[in-house]
Design a protein around this motif. Structure first.
Motif, PDB file in Angstrom:
ATOM      1  N   HIS A  48      -1.631   4.545   2.155  1.00  0.00           N
ATOM      2  CA  HIS A  48      -3.030   4.319   1.788  1.00  0.00           C
ATOM      3  C   HIS A  48      -3.846   5.555   2.136  1.00  0.00           C
ATOM      4  O   HIS A  48      -3.307   6.569   2.588  1.00  0.00           O
ATOM      5  CB  HIS A  48      -3.587   3.052   2.431  1.00  0.00           C
ATOM      6  CG  HIS A  48      -3.691   3.069   3.920  1.00  0.00           C
ATOM      7  ND1 HIS A  48      -2.584   3.093   4.749  1.00  0.00           N
ATOM      8  CD2 HIS A  48      -4.772   3.062   4.746  1.00  0.00           C
ATOM      9  CE1 HIS A  48      -2.978   3.083   6.006  1.00  0.00           C
ATOM     10  NE2 HIS A  48      -4.288   3.085   6.035  1.00  0.00           N
ATOM     11  N   HIS A  50      -6.656   6.136   4.189  1.00  0.00           N
ATOM     12  CA  HIS A  50      -7.372   6.439   5.429  1.00  0.00           C
ATOM     13  C   HIS A  50      -6.875   7.738   6.050  1.00  0.00           C
ATOM     14  O   HIS A  50      -5.691   8.075   5.985  1.00  0.00           O
ATOM     15  CB  HIS A  50      -7.225   5.282   6.420  1.00  0.00           C
ATOM     16  CG  HIS A  50      -7.996   4.066   6.033  1.00  0.00           C
ATOM     17  ND1 HIS A  50      -7.692   2.805   6.497  1.00  0.00           N
ATOM     18  CD2 HIS A  50      -9.074   3.918   5.215  1.00  0.00           C
ATOM     19  CE1 HIS A  50      -8.543   1.933   5.989  1.00  0.00           C
ATOM     20  NE2 HIS A  50      -9.391   2.579   5.209  1.00  0.00           N
ATOM     21  N   SER A 110      -8.615   0.629   2.120  1.00  0.00           N
ATOM     22  CA  SER A 110      -8.161   1.980   1.786  1.00  0.00           C
ATOM     23  C   SER A 110      -9.305   2.766   1.169  1.00  0.00           C
ATOM     24  O   SER A 110      -9.807   2.403   0.101  1.00  0.00           O
ATOM     25  CB  SER A 110      -6.980   1.923   0.804  1.00  0.00           C
ATOM     26  OG  SER A 110      -6.531   3.207   0.462  1.00  0.00           O
ATOM     27  N   ALA A 124      -4.146  -0.746  -0.368  1.00  0.00           N
ATOM     28  CA  ALA A 124      -3.160  -0.327   0.631  1.00  0.00           C
ATOM     29  C   ALA A 124      -1.802  -0.909   0.262  1.00  0.00           C
ATOM     30  O   ALA A 124      -1.711  -1.938  -0.416  1.00  0.00           O
ATOM     31  CB  ALA A 124      -3.586  -0.808   2.012  1.00  0.00           C
TER      32      ALA A 124
END
Length: 227
Positions: A48, A50, A110, A124
C-alpha cells in the motif's frame, strides 16, 4: 527461498529465480540498518501507499531499472514519477521473470502525502509471492478478517509475514489467530517496535506461535531465514 528482514515491514526475498523487496521503508526507518543504494532486486512489491511501506520504492526501482508492482492507483502514481510499473488489483495475479504475485484483500487505508495534500493510493493489499515452488504471504498492514481462512484454504503458504504492532494494524492476539487461519507453518512478525506506539515483544509472540505448532522467527533487522 531466503528472506531477510530490514525492519518494520521490509522483506528482501531471494530465490534461485528472482530477488524482490517488499515495502522498502529503509532510509526513513531508524531500524533498517541498510541504505537503499545497497539493494539489488528484480522488482519492488508494494502492499500500500503509506510512507512507512512505500519508502524508497521509486529510488530502488530507478537504480535497478526494475518494475514496481502495486494496486492500480498507486502504480499510476509511481508511473507519474517515471517508474516502470505493473498495475495490480485485489484478486489478480501476474507472472514476471522467475516469480508470480497475487494480490489479496487487506483491511487498512492507503494514501500518499504530498505537501499539505493527501492522494488516494488505492486499496491496501496483501501479496502472495510464489517462486521456486515456495509461497510467502506478506499480509501488508491489515486487521484480522475472516477471509484469511479462504486464503489459507486456497494456497499452500510456506511462510506468512504478519503485523503484530497493534494500534494501526492487528496486534499479537489477532495475528496468532490469523496464522492459524492461513495454515502457515512458519511466521515472521512485522510492523512492530519501529515507533513507541507499536512496541511489542516479538519473542513472546513467537513463543505463543510455538504453542500452536507454528514456527516463529522474531528476526532482528539484517537477519535472515531460509525456508
Amino acid at each position: 527461498m531466503k528472506i531477510t528482514y530490514y525492519g518494520h515491514s521490509a522483506l528482501l526475498v531471494e530465490s534461485e529465480s528472482c530477488k524482490v523487496i517488499f515495502d522498502p521503508f529503509l532510509s526513513g526507518n531508524p531500524n533498517s540498518g541498510i541504505s537503499p543504494d545497497e539493494i539489488t532486486v528484480d522488482a519492488v512489491l508494494l502492499t500500500h501507499a503509506h510512507s512507512d511501506h512505500f519508502g524508497d520504492a521509486l529510488a530502488i526501482a530507478a537504480r535497478n531499472q526494475c518494475p514496481i508492482f502495486a494496486v492500480y492507483e498507486l502504480a499510476e502514481y509511481c508511473r507519474s514519477k517515471g517508474a516502470e510499473v505493473k498495475h495490480m488489483n485485489i484478486g489478480g495475479s501476474h507472472t514476471y521473470g522467475g516469480f508470480t504475485v497475487k494480490y489479496t484483500q487487506a483491511i487498512h487505508s492507503s494514501s500518499i502525502a504530498e505537501g499539505d495534500s493527501w492522494i488516494y493510493g488505492g486499496e491496501a493489499a496483501g501479496i502472495l509471492l510464489t517462486t521456486d515452488a515456495k509461497t510467502l504471504f506478506h499480509s501488508g498492514d491489515t486487521a484480522l478478517f475472516s477471509d484469511m481462512r479462504l486464503i489459507g484454504e486456497r494456497n499452500h503458504i510456506d511462510l506468512a509475514a504478519l503485523p503484530i504492532g497493534d494500534m494501526l494494524t492487528m496486534g499479537p492476539d489477532d495475528a496468532l489467530l490469523a496464522a492459524g487461519w492461513l495454515r502457515a507453518d512458519k511466521v515472521i512478525p512485522l510492523h512492530y517496535n519501529t515507533f513507541p506506539a507499536i512496541a511489542q515483544d516479538g519473542d513472546d509472540f513467537c513463543n505463543r506461535l510455538r504453542q500452536e505448532g507454528i514456527t516463529g522467527f522474531p528476526l532482528k533487522p539484517g537477519e535472515s531465514v531460509d525456508i
